[in-house]
Scaffold this motif. Structure first.
Motif, PDB file in Angstrom:
ATOM      1  N   PHE A 175       0.843  -1.203   0.000  1.00  0.00           N
ATOM      2  CA  PHE A 175       0.000   0.000   0.000  1.00  0.00           C
ATOM      3  C   PHE A 175       0.873   1.247   0.000  1.00  0.00           C
ATOM      4  O   PHE A 175       0.679   2.161  -0.797  1.00  0.00           O
ATOM      5  CB  PHE A 175      -0.923  -0.011   1.227  1.00  0.00           C
ATOM      6  N   ASN A 176       1.862   1.265   0.910  1.00  0.00           N
ATOM      7  CA  ASN A 176       2.741   2.428   1.016  1.00  0.00           C
ATOM      8  C   ASN A 176       3.558   2.623  -0.252  1.00  0.00           C
ATOM      9  O   ASN A 176       3.757   3.752  -0.706  1.00  0.00           O
ATOM     10  CB  ASN A 176       3.661   2.290   2.232  1.00  0.00           C
ATOM     11  N   MET A 177       4.040   1.524  -0.844  1.00  0.00           N
ATOM     12  CA  MET A 177       4.811   1.626  -2.078  1.00  0.00           C
ATOM     13  C   MET A 177       3.967   2.196  -3.210  1.00  0.00           C
ATOM     14  O   MET A 177       4.453   2.979  -4.023  1.00  0.00           O
ATOM     15  CB  MET A 177       5.382   0.271  -2.486  1.00  0.00           C
ATOM     16  N   SER A 178       2.701   1.813  -3.265  1.00  0.00           N
ATOM     17  CA  SER A 178       1.846   2.331  -4.332  1.00  0.00           C
ATOM     18  C   SER A 178       1.631   3.834  -4.191  1.00  0.00           C
ATOM     19  O   SER A 178       1.628   4.560  -5.191  1.00  0.00           O
ATOM     20  CB  SER A 178       0.513   1.585  -4.365  1.00  0.00           C
ATOM     21  N   LEU A 179       1.478   4.308  -2.963  1.00  0.00           N
ATOM     22  CA  LEU A 179       1.358   5.758  -2.750  1.00  0.00           C
ATOM     23  C   LEU A 179       2.635   6.478  -3.166  1.00  0.00           C
ATOM     24  O   LEU A 179       2.594   7.491  -3.871  1.00  0.00           O
ATOM     25  CB  LEU A 179       1.067   6.064  -1.275  1.00  0.00           C
ATOM     26  N   VAL A 180       3.767   5.957  -2.727  1.00  0.00           N
ATOM     27  CA  VAL A 180       5.055   6.577  -3.054  1.00  0.00           C
ATOM     28  C   VAL A 180       5.287   6.538  -4.566  1.00  0.00           C
ATOM     29  O   VAL A 180       5.786   7.511  -5.148  1.00  0.00           O
ATOM     30  CB  VAL A 180       6.200   5.880  -2.284  1.00  0.00           C
ATOM     31  N   SER A 181       4.916   5.441  -5.222  1.00  0.00           N
ATOM     32  CA  SER A 181       5.123   5.343  -6.668  1.00  0.00           C
ATOM     33  C   SER A 181       4.327   6.404  -7.416  1.00  0.00           C
ATOM     34  O   SER A 181       4.810   6.988  -8.380  1.00  0.00           O
ATOM     35  CB  SER A 181       4.757   3.953  -7.162  1.00  0.00           C
ATOM     36  N   GLY A 182       3.103   6.654  -6.962  1.00  0.00           N
ATOM     37  CA  GLY A 182       2.300   7.712  -7.579  1.00  0.00           C
ATOM     38  C   GLY A 182       2.944   9.070  -7.410  1.00  0.00           C
ATOM     39  O   GLY A 182       2.969   9.887  -8.334  1.00  0.00           O
ATOM     40  N   LEU A 183       3.495   9.314  -6.225  1.00  0.00           N
ATOM     41  CA  LEU A 183       4.173  10.593  -5.977  1.00  0.00           C
ATOM     42  C   LEU A 183       5.437  10.724  -6.826  1.00  0.00           C
ATOM     43  O   LEU A 183       5.738  11.801  -7.340  1.00  0.00           O
ATOM     44  CB  LEU A 183       4.510  10.738  -4.490  1.00  0.00           C
ATOM     45  N   ILE A 184       6.176   9.623  -6.990  1.00  0.00           N
ATOM     46  CA  ILE A 184       7.383   9.650  -7.824  1.00  0.00           C
ATOM     47  C   ILE A 184       7.005   9.933  -9.276  1.00  0.00           C
ATOM     48  O   ILE A 184       7.656  10.741  -9.951  1.00  0.00           O
ATOM     49  CB  ILE A 184       8.165   8.329  -7.690  1.00  0.00           C
ATOM     50  N   LEU A 185       5.954   9.299  -9.759  1.00  0.00           N
ATOM     51  CA  LEU A 185       5.496   9.549 -11.128  1.00  0.00           C
ATOM     52  C   LEU A 185       5.049  10.998 -11.288  1.00  0.00           C
ATOM     53  O   LEU A 185       5.345  11.648 -12.295  1.00  0.00           O
ATOM     54  CB  LEU A 185       4.366   8.583 -11.476  1.00  0.00           C
ATOM     55  N   LEU A 186       4.382  11.518 -10.288  1.00  0.00           N
ATOM     56  CA  LEU A 186       3.952  12.912 -10.289  1.00  0.00           C
ATOM     57  C   LEU A 186       5.165  13.848 -10.374  1.00  0.00           C
ATOM     58  O   LEU A 186       5.183  14.800 -11.152  1.00  0.00           O
ATOM     59  CB  LEU A 186       3.135  13.187  -9.019  1.00  0.00           C
ATOM     60  N   VAL A 187       6.202  13.565  -9.586  1.00  0.00           N
ATOM     61  CA  VAL A 187       7.425  14.373  -9.610  1.00  0.00           C
ATOM     62  C   VAL A 187       8.086  14.288 -10.984  1.00  0.00           C
ATOM     63  O   VAL A 187       8.571  15.290 -11.513  1.00  0.00           O
ATOM     64  CB  VAL A 187       8.396  13.935  -8.485  1.00  0.00           C
ATOM     65  N   GLY A 188       8.113  13.082 -11.572  1.00  0.00           N
ATOM     66  CA  GLY A 188       8.661  12.935 -12.922  1.00  0.00           C
ATOM     67  C   GLY A 188       7.913  13.801 -13.930  1.00  0.00           C
ATOM     68  O   GLY A 188       8.521  14.417 -14.802  1.00  0.00           O
ATOM     69  N   GLY A 189       6.598  13.866 -13.799  1.00  0.00           N
ATOM     70  CA  GLY A 189       5.796  14.729 -14.678  1.00  0.00           C
ATOM     71  C   GLY A 189       6.105  16.198 -14.474  1.00  0.00           C
ATOM     72  O   GLY A 189       6.217  16.964 -15.434  1.00  0.00           O
ATOM     73  N   ILE A 190       6.281  16.606 -13.225  1.00  0.00           N
ATOM     74  CA  ILE A 190       6.627  18.002 -12.929  1.00  0.00           C
ATOM     75  C   ILE A 190       8.012  18.335 -13.500  1.00  0.00           C
ATOM     76  O   ILE A 190       8.214  19.397 -14.089  1.00  0.00           O
ATOM     77  CB  ILE A 190       6.571  18.267 -11.412  1.00  0.00           C
ATOM     78  N   MET A 191       8.950  17.399 -13.336  1.00  0.00           N
ATOM     79  CA  MET A 191      10.294  17.602 -13.886  1.00  0.00           C
ATOM     80  C   MET A 191      10.238  17.718 -15.412  1.00  0.00           C
ATOM     81  O   MET A 191      10.947  18.532 -16.006  1.00  0.00           O
ATOM     82  CB  MET A 191      11.213  16.452 -13.483  1.00  0.00           C
ATOM     83  N   ALA A 192       9.375  16.915 -16.045  1.00  0.00           N
ATOM     84  CA  ALA A 192       9.233  16.963 -17.500  1.00  0.00           C
ATOM     85  C   ALA A 192       8.686  18.309 -17.948  1.00  0.00           C
ATOM     86  O   ALA A 192       9.100  18.856 -18.972  1.00  0.00           O
ATOM     87  CB  ALA A 192       8.333  15.832 -17.976  1.00  0.00           C
ATOM     88  N   LEU A 193       7.766  18.859 -17.165  1.00  0.00           N
ATOM     89  CA  LEU A 193       7.206  20.173 -17.517  1.00  0.00           C
ATOM     90  C   LEU A 193       8.252  21.276 -17.374  1.00  0.00           C
ATOM     91  O   LEU A 193       8.218  22.260 -18.097  1.00  0.00           O
ATOM     92  CB  LEU A 193       6.006  20.487 -16.622  1.00  0.00           C
ATOM     93  N   ALA A 194       9.165  21.091 -16.427  1.00  0.00           N
ATOM     94  CA  ALA A 194      10.182  22.127 -16.188  1.00  0.00           C
ATOM     95  C   ALA A 194      11.356  22.039 -17.165  1.00  0.00           C
ATOM     96  O   ALA A 194      12.158  22.972 -17.252  1.00  0.00           O
ATOM     97  CB  ALA A 194      10.700  22.002 -14.760  1.00  0.00           C
ATOM     98  N   MET A 195      11.436  20.921 -17.918  1.00  0.00           N
ATOM     99  CA  MET A 195      12.556  20.736 -18.857  1.00  0.00           C
ATOM    100  C   MET A 195      12.456  21.724 -20.011  1.00  0.00           C
ATOM    101  O   MET A 195      11.363  22.064 -20.462  1.00  0.00           O
ATOM    102  CB  MET A 195      12.525  19.319 -19.456  1.00  0.00           C
ATOM    103  N   LYS A 196      13.618  22.139 -20.460  1.00  0.00           N
ATOM    104  CA  LYS A 196      13.671  22.982 -21.653  1.00  0.00           C
ATOM    105  C   LYS A 196      13.870  22.089 -22.863  1.00  0.00           C
ATOM    106  O   LYS A 196      14.630  21.114 -22.812  1.00  0.00           O
ATOM    107  CB  LYS A 196      14.827  23.964 -21.538  1.00  0.00           C
ATOM    108  N   LYS A 197      13.203  22.402 -23.936  1.00  0.00           N
ATOM    109  CA  LYS A 197      13.333  21.617 -25.161  1.00  0.00           C
ATOM    110  C   LYS A 197      14.724  21.847 -25.754  1.00  0.00           C
ATOM    111  O   LYS A 197      15.198  22.980 -25.809  1.00  0.00           O
ATOM    112  CB  LYS A 197      12.249  22.032 -26.153  1.00  0.00           C
ATOM    113  N   LYS A 198      15.360  20.737 -26.158  1.00  0.00           N
ATOM    114  CA  LYS A 198      16.722  20.850 -26.711  1.00  0.00           C
ATOM    115  C   LYS A 198      16.681  21.342 -28.136  1.00  0.00           C
ATOM    116  O   LYS A 198      15.862  21.059 -28.911  1.00  0.00           O
ATOM    117  CB  LYS A 198      17.419  19.489 -26.655  1.00  0.00           C
TER     118      LYS A 198
END
Length: 127
Positions: free
Chosen positions: A104-127
């Protein structure tokens, strides 16, 4: 094509979400016998697997194209995973004797990690 840092973070979140489905989520005492419950075999498991795979796809496509829409997709899949897991929390239904376990705890953390990955992707500059 190589994944960006955001893509790797989102991929880790997606893989953890899929693995969490097969791990014990809850433990409770049923007529004097300790019983554990896994998400596998429930509709929640399939929802989490689909959301994780979609999040991983969006992260991969974001790394390939640099599209902000793909970053938003990964972010939303992470948010949906956290929502689905939170809705399935037995303590919300008043079951006090249920103990949440590492799946249960891993599933919550995994969702948060995926969310952070999405935020990082939005902050990336296009090469």
């Amino acid at each position: 094509m190589s994944l960006s840092k955001a893509g790797w973070v989102a991929m880790v979140g997606g893989v953890l979400a899929i693995v969490s489905v097969f791990l014990p989520w809850y433990s409770f005492d049923l007529l004097g016998t300790a019983t554990t419950f896994k998400a596998w075999g429930t509709s929640t498991a399939w929802i989490l697997i689909v959301l994780a795979l979609l999040g991983m796809f969006f992260a991969w496509k974001n790394s390939a194209s640099g599209s902000k829409g793909m970053g938003v997709g990964a972010l939303l899949m992470g948010l949906f995973i956290v929502g689905v897991v939170s809705v399935n929390d037995p303590s919300n239904a008043g079951f006090d004797s249920v103990v949440k376990m590492y799946g249960f705890n891993m599933s919550l953390v995994s969702g948060l990690i995926l969310l952070v990955g999405g935020i990082m992707a939005l902050a990336m500059k296009k090469k």
